[in-house]
Structures are given as structure tokens and as C-alpha cells.
Design an enzyme around this catalytic site. Sequence first.
Site, short mmCIF file in Angstrom:
data_model
loop_
_atom_site.label_atom_id
_atom_site.label_comp_id
_atom_site.label_asym_id
_atom_site.label_seq_id
_atom_site.Cartn_x
_atom_site.Cartn_y
_atom_site.Cartn_z
N LYS A 169 0.89 -1.18 0.00
CA LYS A 169 0.00 0.00 0.00
C LYS A 169 0.92 1.22 0.00
O LYS A 169 1.45 1.60 1.03
CB LYS A 169 -0.88 -0.03 1.27
CG LYS A 169 -2.22 0.69 1.13
CD LYS A 169 -2.12 2.15 0.75
CE LYS A 169 -1.84 3.04 1.93
NZ LYS A 169 -1.73 4.46 1.55
N GLU A 242 9.23 1.56 10.88
CA GLU A 242 10.29 2.53 10.56
C GLU A 242 9.64 3.90 10.62
O GLU A 242 8.92 4.29 9.70
CB GLU A 242 10.85 2.27 9.15
CG GLU A 242 11.56 0.94 8.98
CD GLU A 242 12.91 0.89 9.67
OE1 GLU A 242 13.29 1.87 10.35
OE2 GLU A 242 13.58 -0.13 9.54
N CYS A 276 13.76 10.92 6.46
CA CYS A 276 13.69 10.50 7.87
C CYS A 276 15.04 10.63 8.52
O CYS A 276 15.14 10.85 9.73
CB CYS A 276 13.19 9.06 7.96
SG CYS A 276 14.20 7.91 7.02
N GLU A 374 9.62 16.58 14.85
CA GLU A 374 10.16 16.36 13.51
C GLU A 374 9.65 17.47 12.59
O GLU A 374 8.47 17.82 12.61
CB GLU A 374 9.69 15.00 12.98
CG GLU A 374 10.36 14.61 11.68
CD GLU A 374 9.90 13.24 11.17
OE1 GLU A 374 8.70 12.95 11.22
OE2 GLU A 374 10.77 12.48 10.70
P1 NAD Z 1 2.12 8.70 7.28
O1 NAD Z 1 2.21 7.98 8.57
O2 NAD Z 1 1.12 9.80 7.16
O3 NAD Z 1 1.77 7.69 6.10
C1 NAD Z 1 2.58 6.58 5.81
C2 NAD Z 1 1.73 5.53 5.11
O4 NAD Z 1 0.75 5.05 6.03
C3 NAD Z 1 0.94 6.05 3.92
O5 NAD Z 1 0.92 5.05 2.92
C4 NAD Z 1 -0.46 6.25 4.49
O6 NAD Z 1 -1.49 6.18 3.54
C5 NAD Z 1 -0.54 5.09 5.46
N1 NAD Z 1 -1.51 5.26 6.53
C6 NAD Z 1 -2.02 6.41 7.04
N2 NAD Z 1 -2.89 6.13 8.05
C7 NAD Z 1 -2.91 4.77 8.19
C8 NAD Z 1 -3.58 3.87 9.06
N3 NAD Z 1 -4.40 4.32 10.01
N4 NAD Z 1 -3.34 2.56 8.93
C9 NAD Z 1 -2.48 2.10 7.99
N5 NAD Z 1 -1.82 2.90 7.12
C10 NAD Z 1 -2.02 4.23 7.23
O7 NAD Z 1 3.58 9.20 6.93
P2 NAD Z 1 4.04 10.06 5.65
O8 NAD Z 1 3.63 11.47 5.83
O9 NAD Z 1 3.65 9.36 4.40
O10 NAD Z 1 5.62 9.95 5.77
C11 NAD Z 1 6.39 10.81 6.53
C12 NAD Z 1 6.84 10.15 7.80
O11 NAD Z 1 7.52 8.92 7.51
C13 NAD Z 1 7.86 10.97 8.57
O12 NAD Z 1 7.57 10.93 9.93
C14 NAD Z 1 9.18 10.26 8.29
O13 NAD Z 1 10.18 10.46 9.26
C15 NAD Z 1 8.74 8.85 8.23
N6 NAD Z 1 9.70 8.05 7.50
C16 NAD Z 1 10.45 7.16 8.20
C17 NAD Z 1 11.42 6.42 7.54
C18 NAD Z 1 12.27 5.41 8.26
O14 NAD Z 1 12.89 4.60 7.59
N7 NAD Z 1 12.34 5.43 9.58
C19 NAD Z 1 11.60 6.59 6.17
C20 NAD Z 1 10.81 7.52 5.50
C21 NAD Z 1 9.86 8.24 6.18
#
Ligand code: NAD
Length: 523
Positions: A169, A242, A276, A374
Site C-alpha cells: 500500500k 520505521e 527520515c 520532527e
Molecule cells: P504517514 O504515517 O502519514 O503515512 C505513511 C503511510 O501510512 C501512507 O501510505 C499512508 O497512507 C498510510 N496510513 C495512514 N494512516 C494509516 C492507518 N491508520 N493505517 C495504515 N496505514 C495508514 O507518513 P508520511 O507522511 O507518508 O511519511 C512521513 C513520515 O515517515 C515521517 O515521519 C518520516 O520520518 C517517516 N519516515 C520514516 C522512515 C524510516 O525509515 N524510519 C523513512 C521515510 C519516512
Amino acid sequence: MATNIEFAVSRIASVNPATGEVLGELDGAGPTEVRAAVARARAAQPDWNACGIRHRIQVLRRFQQILLARKADVARHITQEAGKPVAEALVTEVLVVLDAARFLINNAFAILREVKLPHGNPALKAKSGRILHEPYGVVGIISPWNYPFSIPASEALAALVVGNAVVLKPSELTPLIALELRALLREAGVPDDIFQVLPGEGATGAALVGSEIDKLVFTGSVATGRRIAQIAAERLLPVVLELGGKDPMLVLEDADVDVASSGAVWGAFVNAGQACLSVELCYVHRSLYPAFLDACCEKARKLRVGNGMDPSTEIGPLIHERQVRVVESQVEDAKQRGARVLAGGARLHEIGPTFFAPTVLADVDRTMRVMREETFGPLLPIMPFGDDGEAVRLANDSDYGLAASIWTRDRARGEHLARQINAGTVMVNDAVSCFSISEAPHGGVKSSGLGRTHGRWGLDEMVRVKYVDSDLLPRMKKIWWFGYGGGFAAEMESFLDLLFARPLREKLIAGVRSAGALWRKKL
Ligand code: NAD
């Protein structure tokens, strides 16, 4: 046990963040589609597993060569959907995936092979143990938009080579590049049902978490990660999380100011700060503070902000209006609490609605949101420290623990301090690039998450370890079976002395006293 989640299916649009152009519109996958995709994956997975690892490595090899041939197109498509400069798409996305494939092609066979497990317990010597590395079955992957190709691809390749089926997804902001990944994998020989993509918003992700998957790898925000962990806990679904980071950079007094300031500017502003692992805050030894601020400001002002398709662009747009508002509110909060904006500080409306100038903040302190939450945008707050102890305390005073960097001319000193920092990764004299080292584990501590991706540890996360143990004396009843009788406890006391007592004389006496257990009549 799966949880049935019902919700209305919504259409999602993929928009170029630099131009606002709609690149495509897709139907989000609803609960029925999610269940059906997972069921198809489950039905197809045994055949994929039965193909054997040599076949799957061949598929990865083909995938790697197809991707290499299409690198320029894939990079351009990443830029169109996610905004980053094409050069960055090549280096931080395509190269990372080519190298992840290289790592798996060269190492997966050795890491995943069946191994004999020698026994240490003398009481159970007459047994032969083996470790099998079996696939989980169906692995769900939920990924974010900031590295829309390298994150899901590197995780999926590890899951696939083990023999799992994958249901991905992707972020609702970057679905097209996920579909391109699917096309590349198909062309390489991954069957349709073994790698599926379910476009959709958070609700589609929630439906995947609640479905019959066997393992979940989630990359995204801490808030979503916590929600997912709660749901996963209900059904004991194993998860890798992650999550976000607030990576500190520590510049010691012996650092090279020119090199460290260039590193800070790149580490803070790469992908417009939407990484990240980006440098989210910088602590600099007091003696270097003025020179370091000047160098960072000078370099930040020289950066070319624009459409990532322009080859001279160094910083593209932020992905979304929401992201810009977070950045603006953190700058506003910092200013109100006494921070000075030395470079940037505002949107660049003349280029487009979500472009933000690379921003250097001085006179920041730990009460400010920019120092604790963040940002995920192009902000570089810089604060002085007095000695190494204070630097380590500041670095560890955080809810996050994804990565950190230490800058010094003395590598041994850097590595010594690295041991005192609570983070999944500490880099000495570089930042961010650890994600491109396919051998290295990636993952955090504290709110930055659970588990690891990449390297052999990432592969281990895709494996269900099975222990198979065969008794070498199948015609013999074991001495510890029933029929204890009155003397068995005393014999076992002596047997323990035989095994673990130090003086030889004691061992010999214990051997004689426990020997009766061998002839004891068992049930
Ligand atoms: P997000 O949590 O908003 O979304 C991530 C994914 O989760 C998307 O595909 C979204 O549609 C899905 N999602 C949202 N709500 C959900 C739910 N209730 N159940 C299941 N899936 C759901 O994050 P984002 O804005 O897409 O990404 C940015 C964040 O990701 C930042 O905090 C960044 O630090 C983190 N990030 C971490 C890493 C790592 O490796 N640690 C890498 C990249 C990004």
C-alpha cells in the site's frame, strides 16, 4: 484473525508538487479489494516459495538489469511525482534499489541456507538440530511518499527473495511510482499475485493491517505507527515500524568547518529536508559557532530551488501544502521564542505554492518546537554546546532515536562518542548516506520504531525461523522421561554436578552417583 474494516472507497490523484499538474487518477482499493488481494497472494505464495531461492535470485538479477536500463525514466517519474531533483532520484532512489538487489543477489543464498545448529547442552547431545529460514507467507508493506521507490522496493526485494508474497500500500501521494515498480518486477518474472499494489489512502492501509497478512513492514509517521502497533498487538501480527526521526548533528571543536558546514547543508536540505534521516538539528562547539553559522548561511543562500526536472535544481518543492504549514509554524514558534532567521525563512511563492527557502536558524533553544518535533522540511536550527558531555546529553534529549552524526578530525573520538548516543545509526563525518549502504541495518530506537530493514537484519525480518531437531537414538527412552521413582531427584542433583562442578574429583563422584539414572526403568 483478520479484522473486517469497512469504509467508502475514494479516488486518489497523483499530483506533481512542482507544477500542480495531475499526473493520474486512481480508484483507491476498498476493503473487498484488500481482502481479495491478500487471498490471491496467499494462494500464489506456495508456488513462488517452491521455485527455490536460486530462481528468485535470477529474477532479482533480471529486475536489476531492467531497472538499470530504465534508470533515467524511473528517476524522471520519481521527480514528477515526489518533486526531488532528478540527480537525487538517481542517487537516493534508483542507486539504492540497484544496490539492495546487488546485496541480495550476492548474499541471500548464504544467509537463508539451512544450517546445522550444534548443541551445547551435554544432556541433549544425542540430537541433531537444523535451522530453516522459511517465508512468513504474505508480507504487507505500507510506505510513505518521501522515498516512494527506494523504501518499498528495498523492502519488497528482501521479502520476495525469501519466498514471500507482497501486498504494497503506497502513499496516496505517490501511487504511480509504486505501479511502475510493479511493472518492473513483473517484467523480471515476479508473478502478478506475488507482488500486488493497492493504491489508496490511510483507510486502505488500515484494511491491510486488519487483513490476513502474516507480517507488516510499515514506514511512516510515529502517530500512524502507534495506531498500527495497537491494532497489530490485538492479533499478534509481527511488525517492523520505521518511523520518524529528529537526527542531531554534533560538530566537535576539531571539525573542519568547511566540510562540516557543507555536510550540514546537504544533510538538512536533501529532498527539501523530507528525509527520515535528515539533519534536523545541529549542535556546534561554541568555539566554531560563529564561523559555522556564517558558512552554513552562505551555502544555504547559494542553493538553487526549483522544479526538480531542471538539471540545475538542488532543492525541489515540499510534497504538499500540509508539509509547508508544519515548516512555517515551526519557524514562527522559534521566532517568537527568540530565534534569529539567518537565511531563508519563508515560502518562495514566485516559484510555486509549496517551495520553501532553505532556512538557517540561530539562537535556538530546547523549548522551541523546531528542536523537539520532527520538521520534515528545509530547516537547519543550529545551537552551541560547551563540551562533549553536553553534546551527548543534548543529542540524547529526544523522543526519537533514528540516527545521529558526529563531525571531527579524530575518528577514534567520533566512534567513542557514537557509543554514547541512543540511536539506531551513528555516522562519523557524514549524514543520511547510511541508507544507501545495503549491508547496514536501518531502523531506530525510542519513538523512531521497532525492527530493522536492510542488510542481513532486514532479511531476517522477512523470515520465520524454524528449528528442526532429530533424536539420534530413536530406540532409546530418554532418562528424563516418566518413571522417576524415589532416587531420581538425587541422581539428577549429582548429574548437574557432573556437568557443571569445577573440581575434577567432585565431577567423578557425581558421575558415579548419577549413573543409576541410565538404568532406571522408564514408563
Ligand atoms: P504517514 O504515517 O502519514 O503515512 C505513511 C503511510 O501510512 C501512507 O501510505 C499512508 O497512507 C498510510 N496510513 C495512514 N494512516 C494509516 C492507518 N491508520 N493505517 C495504515 N496505514 C495508514 O507518513 P508520511 O507522511 O507518508 O511519511 C512521513 C513520515 O515517515 C515521517 O515521519 C518520516 O520520518 C517517516 N519516515 C520514516 C522512515 C524510516 O525509515 N524510519 C523513512 C521515510 C519516512
